[in-house]
Structure formats: C-alpha cells, structure tokens
Design an enzyme around this catalytic site. Structure first.
Site, short mmCIF file in Angstrom:
data_model
loop_
_atom_site.label_atom_id
_atom_site.label_comp_id
_atom_site.label_asym_id
_atom_site.label_seq_id
_atom_site.Cartn_x
_atom_site.Cartn_y
_atom_site.Cartn_z
N VAL A 13 0.85 -1.18 -0.23
CA VAL A 13 -0.09 0.01 -0.27
C VAL A 13 0.69 1.26 -0.42
O VAL A 13 0.20 1.95 -0.09
CB VAL A 13 -0.86 0.05 1.38
CG1 VAL A 13 -1.92 -1.14 1.26
CG2 VAL A 13 -0.80 0.08 2.39
N LYS A 37 12.57 -0.58 10.23
CA LYS A 37 11.72 -1.45 10.02
C LYS A 37 12.08 -2.98 10.56
O LYS A 37 13.40 -3.36 10.40
CB LYS A 37 12.29 -1.65 8.38
CG LYS A 37 11.67 -2.73 7.38
CD LYS A 37 10.50 -2.20 7.13
CE LYS A 37 9.27 -3.96 6.37
NZ LYS A 37 8.37 -3.31 5.98
N ASP A 54 13.09 -1.52 1.12
CA ASP A 54 12.75 -0.81 2.31
C ASP A 54 13.88 -0.12 3.03
O ASP A 54 13.94 1.46 2.76
CB ASP A 54 11.99 -1.30 3.35
CG ASP A 54 11.45 -2.37 2.59
OD1 ASP A 54 10.43 -1.51 2.12
OD2 ASP A 54 10.20 -3.27 3.28
N GLU A 115 8.60 0.61 10.68
CA GLU A 115 7.45 0.30 9.78
C GLU A 115 7.16 -0.59 10.10
O GLU A 115 8.13 -2.11 9.65
CB GLU A 115 8.23 0.42 8.51
CG GLU A 115 7.06 0.69 7.48
CD GLU A 115 7.99 0.74 5.56
OE1 GLU A 115 7.58 -0.06 4.49
OE2 GLU A 115 9.22 0.78 5.48
N GLY A 116 5.98 -1.37 9.93
CA GLY A 116 5.32 -2.02 10.23
C GLY A 116 5.50 -3.27 8.31
O GLY A 116 5.87 -2.35 7.23
#
Length: 234
Positions: A13, A37, A54, A115-116
């Site tokens: 997303v 992360k 990421d 951050e998930g």
C-alpha cells in the site's frame, strides 16, 4: 520524545514510500529522525548488488546520515510473510529483541518511525503467537495508517481502524496513498473520514518513486498533527 509506527491495511500500500516521506518532512524541521524496519523480506539483486528495497530507500532519500545497523531488526531473502520467510532460513523472530531495539533507538533520536510489514495481523512466528499488532501494542507507540484510495479501501481501512481501537492503539492519522483523482476515490476518502474524523493526507500516484523528493505534505492536517505532536513532547 515521541515516536510512531507507519502501518498499512495490506502489503504494497506504500508504507515504505510514506515512511520515507514522513522522515524527510520531519528532518527538514531539524529533528533527528530514524526510520526502522523491524522485519523486512524479499532480497533484491540488481547491478551486481544484493539489497532490500525498504532500508535502501531510507538511505537513498534521507536528509541525514543514517547508521545502517540501526535500520532493521531481521532481513529474510524470501518475499513472504515474516514467519514463513524466517522459517525457510531456520530462524525465529524474537519479539523481545525488536522491542529492545525500538527502545534504544528512542533514546538516541528525536523521532523513530517504525515501519510495519504487511497488515496488522501478519504473523511473526510459526505458531501465530505474535503478530505485528502484538508488537505495536507492546511498544506503546501510536500509529499512522496507510491505505489505498481504490475499490475495496473502505472495508480494509475501517476493519484496520477497528482492530487498532480494540487494542487501544492511538491513531495519529491516515495517509490515502496512490490517488488518481477519480470521483470514486474522492468518495472513498470522504466515506472513511465520515466514520473516523482523523487528520489525513492524500498522496497522488507518483509516476516515479524519485518524485518523492519534490513532494510535500507540510500543508496537510496529518503533518500538522505529527509536527505539533513531536514538538509538544520534545
């Protein structure tokens, strides 16, 4: 000092894009910001180098020098749910280790943005005893929720907000990511905000990820909330 999570309604997303964007926006206000992360999966090989998208994005677009060893807890090669990716490498994710890292980073930085991975109920172990949501609850940090603007987002977003509220997790605001400006998308955003009157930012669909350096959310109610939240604590 105050810190927060960036979580999503699902995978892909745009959590990393939004984490990077928020990092840059807060760094511009002379805050020492560290993106983190806890678990990343999906090693990439490109031009003779192995890396993870990421943490590589954090490093590439940060306005401050970041210590690579502080960016991540666990990295696994397979692009899969953390529990499965860890299992393939004969490893287990230690939630206590992740929480300890988060605590240490909070002590050394003005803002830590965690951050998930995937959605809230992504399992971190084979037996399903710990999910991402469990770690968020134990960290006692609020969240910024990233969601889509496209078809299906109303249901996904409201379910995610219900889960957060059920576990007494504070929601600082919502980012509606990837907006193309259609009438349906505008209505989706309007409907979600009717249910939950939260600060928000709407991010257009970027043609290239590098355009992130030119985009600002400083005019949005979400950033006003975040910046006031950070400065009031600091």
């Amino acid at each position: 000092m105050q810190h927060f999570w960036v979580v999503g309604t699902d995978t892909d997303v745009g959590k990393t894009v939004i984490t990077t964007l928020l990092m840059r926006q807060l760094q511009k206000h002379d805050l020492q910001v560290m993106p983190y992360k806890p678990v990343q999966t999906g090693e990439v090989y490109e031009n003779g180098y192995y890396f993870y998208n990421d943490t590589a994005m954090y490093e590439k677009y940060s306005l401050q020098r970041l210590k690579q060893e502080n960016l991540n807890g666990y990295s696994f090669k397979e692009a899969a749910s953390p529990h499965f990716a860890a299992q393939l490498e004969g490893q287990q994710i230690d939630v206590g280790h992740l929480l300890q890292q988060i605590q240490l980073l909070q002590q050394a930085n003005d803002v830590v943005i965690c951050e998930g991975a995937g959605g809230l109920f992504v399992p971190l172990d084979t037996y399903g005893e710990n999910t991402l949501l469990d770690v968020i609850v134990q960290s006692k940090l609020p969240v910024v929720l990233v969601t889509r603007t496209t078809l299906g987002t109303i249901n996904h977003t409201l379910l995610t907000l219900e889960a957060l509220h059920a576990r007494n997790v504070e929601v600082l605001g919502i980012v509606f990511n990837g907006d193309t400006g259609s009438q349906m998308e505008r209505d989706n955003v309007k409907m979600i905000l009717q249910y939950h009157d939260l600060p928000y930012a709407t991010i257009p669909k970027l043609q290239d990820i590098s355009h992130i350096i030119d985009y600002s959310i400083s005019h949005t109610s979400l950033f006003e909330r975040l910046f006031k939240y950070e400065t009031s604590i600091n």
